[in-house]
Design an enzyme around this catalytic site. Structure first.
Site, PDB file in Angstrom:
ATOM      1  N   PRO A 184      42.436  30.797  44.137  1.00 10.83           N
ATOM      2  CG  PRO A 184      40.519  29.820  43.214  1.00 10.83           C
ATOM      3  CD  PRO A 184      41.710  29.516  44.065  1.00 10.83           C
ATOM      4  CG  ASP A 185      41.087  37.001  42.347  1.00  8.37           C
ATOM      5  OD1 ASP A 185      40.423  36.273  41.596  1.00  8.37           O
ATOM      6  OD2 ASP A 185      41.672  38.031  41.942  1.00  8.37           O
ATOM      7  CG  PHE A 186      35.619  36.390  45.991  1.00  9.36           C
ATOM      8  CD1 PHE A 186      35.848  35.053  46.206  1.00  9.36           C
ATOM      9  CD2 PHE A 186      34.944  37.123  46.967  1.00  9.36           C
ATOM     10  CE1 PHE A 186      35.423  34.434  47.366  1.00  9.36           C
ATOM     11  CE2 PHE A 186      34.510  36.522  48.132  1.00  9.36           C
ATOM     12  CZ  PHE A 186      34.751  35.182  48.343  1.00  9.36           C
ATOM     13  NE  ARG A 187      33.901  41.325  44.201  1.00  8.61           N
ATOM     14  CZ  ARG A 187      34.097  40.944  45.451  1.00  8.61           C
ATOM     15  NH1 ARG A 187      35.309  40.674  45.888  1.00  8.61           N
ATOM     16  NH2 ARG A 187      33.081  40.841  46.284  1.00  8.61           N
ATOM     17  CG  ASN A 212      43.319  37.104  51.786  1.00  7.67           C
ATOM     18  OD1 ASN A 212      42.392  37.560  51.132  1.00  7.67           O
ATOM     19  ND2 ASN A 212      44.584  37.236  51.432  1.00  7.67           N
ATOM     20  CG  ASP A 229      44.693  32.662  52.636  1.00 16.25           C
ATOM     21  OD1 ASP A 229      45.211  33.220  53.622  1.00 16.25           O
ATOM     22  OD2 ASP A 229      44.793  33.117  51.481  1.00 16.25           O
ATOM     23  CG  HIS A 258      35.982  39.727  55.271  1.00 20.26           C
ATOM     24  ND1 HIS A 258      36.163  39.945  53.937  1.00 20.26           N
ATOM     25  CD2 HIS A 258      35.522  40.905  55.774  1.00 20.26           C
ATOM     26  CE1 HIS A 258      35.836  41.197  53.641  1.00 20.26           C
ATOM     27  NE2 HIS A 258      35.450  41.807  54.742  1.00 20.26           N
TER      28      HIS A 258
HETATM   29  P1  CNA Z   1      38.786  40.292  44.927  1.00 15.34           P
HETATM   30  O1  CNA Z   1      37.567  41.131  44.910  1.00 15.34           O
HETATM   31  O2  CNA Z   1      38.754  38.987  44.194  1.00 15.34           O
HETATM   32  O3  CNA Z   1      39.978  41.190  44.349  1.00 15.34           O
HETATM   33  C1  CNA Z   1      41.279  40.711  44.170  1.00 15.34           C
HETATM   34  C2  CNA Z   1      42.149  41.864  43.679  1.00 15.34           C
HETATM   35  O4  CNA Z   1      43.479  41.419  43.629  1.00 15.34           O
HETATM   36  C3  CNA Z   1      41.777  42.372  42.301  1.00 15.34           C
HETATM   37  O5  CNA Z   1      41.899  43.771  42.257  1.00 15.34           O
HETATM   38  C4  CNA Z   1      42.825  41.696  41.394  1.00 15.34           C
HETATM   39  O6  CNA Z   1      43.130  42.455  40.243  1.00 15.34           O
HETATM   40  C5  CNA Z   1      44.007  41.653  42.319  1.00 15.34           C
HETATM   41  N1  CNA Z   1      44.933  40.557  42.071  1.00 15.34           N
HETATM   42  C6  CNA Z   1      44.652  39.253  41.863  1.00 15.34           C
HETATM   43  N2  CNA Z   1      45.779  38.524  41.758  1.00 15.34           N
HETATM   44  C7  CNA Z   1      46.807  39.414  41.889  1.00 15.34           C
HETATM   45  C8  CNA Z   1      48.222  39.297  41.880  1.00 15.34           C
HETATM   46  N3  CNA Z   1      48.839  38.108  41.715  1.00 15.34           N
HETATM   47  N4  CNA Z   1      48.972  40.407  42.023  1.00 15.34           N
HETATM   48  C9  CNA Z   1      48.381  41.636  42.198  1.00 15.34           C
HETATM   49  N5  CNA Z   1      47.042  41.799  42.227  1.00 15.34           N
HETATM   50  C10 CNA Z   1      46.268  40.704  42.087  1.00 15.34           C
HETATM   51  O7  CNA Z   1      39.258  39.972  46.419  1.00 15.34           O
HETATM   52  P2  CNA Z   1      39.135  40.894  47.717  1.00 15.34           P
HETATM   53  O8  CNA Z   1      40.025  40.275  48.724  1.00 15.34           O
HETATM   54  O9  CNA Z   1      39.293  42.320  47.419  1.00 15.34           O
HETATM   55  O10 CNA Z   1      37.601  40.663  48.117  1.00 15.34           O
HETATM   56  C11 CNA Z   1      37.243  40.448  49.403  1.00 15.34           C
HETATM   57  C12 CNA Z   1      36.757  39.011  49.658  1.00 15.34           C
HETATM   58  C13 CNA Z   1      37.535  37.959  48.928  1.00 15.34           C
HETATM   59  C14 CNA Z   1      36.986  38.662  51.090  1.00 15.34           C
HETATM   60  O11 CNA Z   1      35.758  38.524  51.728  1.00 15.34           O
HETATM   61  C15 CNA Z   1      37.760  37.324  51.135  1.00 15.34           C
HETATM   62  O12 CNA Z   1      37.297  36.486  52.152  1.00 15.34           O
HETATM   63  C16 CNA Z   1      37.520  36.743  49.825  1.00 15.34           C
HETATM   64  N6  CNA Z   1      38.478  35.721  49.325  1.00 15.34           N
HETATM   65  C17 CNA Z   1      39.546  35.322  50.064  1.00 15.34           C
HETATM   66  C18 CNA Z   1      40.408  34.370  49.564  1.00 15.34           C
HETATM   67  C19 CNA Z   1      41.574  33.936  50.410  1.00 15.34           C
HETATM   68  O13 CNA Z   1      41.457  33.863  51.624  1.00 15.34           O
HETATM   69  N7  CNA Z   1      42.721  33.678  49.803  1.00 15.34           N
HETATM   70  C20 CNA Z   1      40.224  33.823  48.296  1.00 15.34           C
HETATM   71  C21 CNA Z   1      39.101  34.264  47.547  1.00 15.34           C
HETATM   72  C22 CNA Z   1      38.245  35.211  48.072  1.00 15.34           C
END
Ligand code: CNA
Length: 278
Positions: free
Chosen positions: A45-48, A119, A121, A138
């Site tokens: 999952p993402d954060f936001r 990321n 991951d 990060h």
């Molecule tokens: P965020 O703030 O959660 O934003 C994610 C963005 O991606 C949003 O604009 C969403 O609309 C968009 N989005 C989500 N899924 C999709 C998709 N399938 N296709 C297109 N767009 C999509 O995450 P950010 O990375 O901007 O925030 C920074 C943080 C999140 C960093 O410090 C990371 O370490 C942290 N993070 C990382 C992971 C990981 O490593 N996979 C997971 C969760 C959070």
């Protein structure tokens, strides 16, 4: 987008024009900037994102506020929520997405200058993007150390703790051990500051799967030259993307976006077979 201003570099602000630009051979230095959105289709999952994002699902961890799980002061008092989450996010469980393979393909084509990722991951590495092309802004789960004496901590030991959902402690001073991912309140890695001017050398910038809300990463797309085409592949419009003369918005799913761009470049089969092998 301000449609009254003509693009300077592209024929038009379209995906097809970006593909033409790439195919013309003029693109030699692509800078890619990514976030959690490129890994959501892998199951992380993402954060936001509302409802599905981590922050919307942290109630079970009893946090005072969602970001506390990545806050260094909070971690020092209560490392358990972070380790609960680490158990879920730890590398090895997930397969890179086709968006990760697209970045690898840019490198195979010899045109990837640098990938800046937020990321943690490690899926870019697993997709085959070479270490020297990646800036993990990060940090990541690739290394871990004691937050008190900074002593490195063995990978096998942290893996055991994470699997057992227990808290690792330094073998030397008994301080808390933390993967070297950057928490709120911590400095970004030196590699980020050493490379943050590189977008100025880019002839194409691709921003994918990030809300561009975390600074200083969020300012990276502003470092490009004014006439450098900037492509946003994301579910929503973010940052200043869309306001530049040569900005192109490919709004929607990242995997769909890279498939469309690769197809327009004539790379469809190559991308699919690269991804199938990961
Ligand atoms: P965020 O703030 O959660 O934003 C994610 C963005 O991606 C949003 O604009 C969403 O609309 C968009 N989005 C989500 N899924 C999709 C998709 N399938 N296709 C297109 N767009 C999509 O995450 P950010 O990375 O901007 O925030 C920074 C943080 C999140 C960093 O410090 C990371 O370490 C942290 N993070 C990382 C992971 C990981 O490593 N996979 C997971 C969760 C959070």
């Amino acid at each position: 987008m301000d449609e009254s201003v003509s693009p300077q570099t592209l024929h038009s602000r379209t995906l097809e024009a970006v593909a033409e630009h790439i195919k013309s051979g003029r693109v030699k230095n692509v800078v890619v900037m990514t976030g959690a959105g490129i890994s959501t289709s892998a199951g992380i999952p993402d954060f936001r994102s509302p409802e599905t994002g981590l922050y919307a699902n942290l109630a079970r961890l009893n946090l005072p506020y969602a970001e506390a799980v990545f806050d260094i002061s909070f971690f020092k008092e209560n490392p358990e929520p972070f380790y609960t989450l680490a158990h879920e996010l730890y590398p090895g469980k997930y397969r890179p997405t086709i968006a990760h393979s697209f970045i690898r393909l840019l490198n195979d084509k010899g045109i990837l200058l640098k990938l800046f990722t937020q990321n943690i991951d490690c899926l870019e590495r697993e997709a085959g993007v070479p270490d020297d092309k990646i800036v993990e802004a990060h940090g990541s789960f690739a290394r871990q150390s004691c937050i008190e004496c900074r002593q490195a901590y063995p990978e096998d030991d942290i893996k055991q703790h994470i699997a057992a959902k227990s808290i690792p402690r330094c073998h030397d001073c008994n301080g808390l051990v933390k993967p070297e991912i950057v928490f709120f309140g911590e400095q970004l890695p030196a590699a980020f500051f050493a490379s943050r001017d590189l977008p100025r050398d880019a002839d194409l910038c691709i921003v994918m799967g990030t809300s561009l809300t975390v600074q200083p990463f969020a300012s990276l797309p502003e470092m490009t030259r004014k006439t450098t085409p900037r492509v946003l592949i994301n579910k929503e419009r973010v940052g200043s993307l869309g306001s530049g003369t040569d900005d192109v918005l490919i709004l929607g799913d990242c995997d769909d976006g890279v498939r469309k761009l690769a197809t327009a470049c004539g790379w469809h089969d190559e991308l699919e077979s690269l991804w199938a092998k990961t």
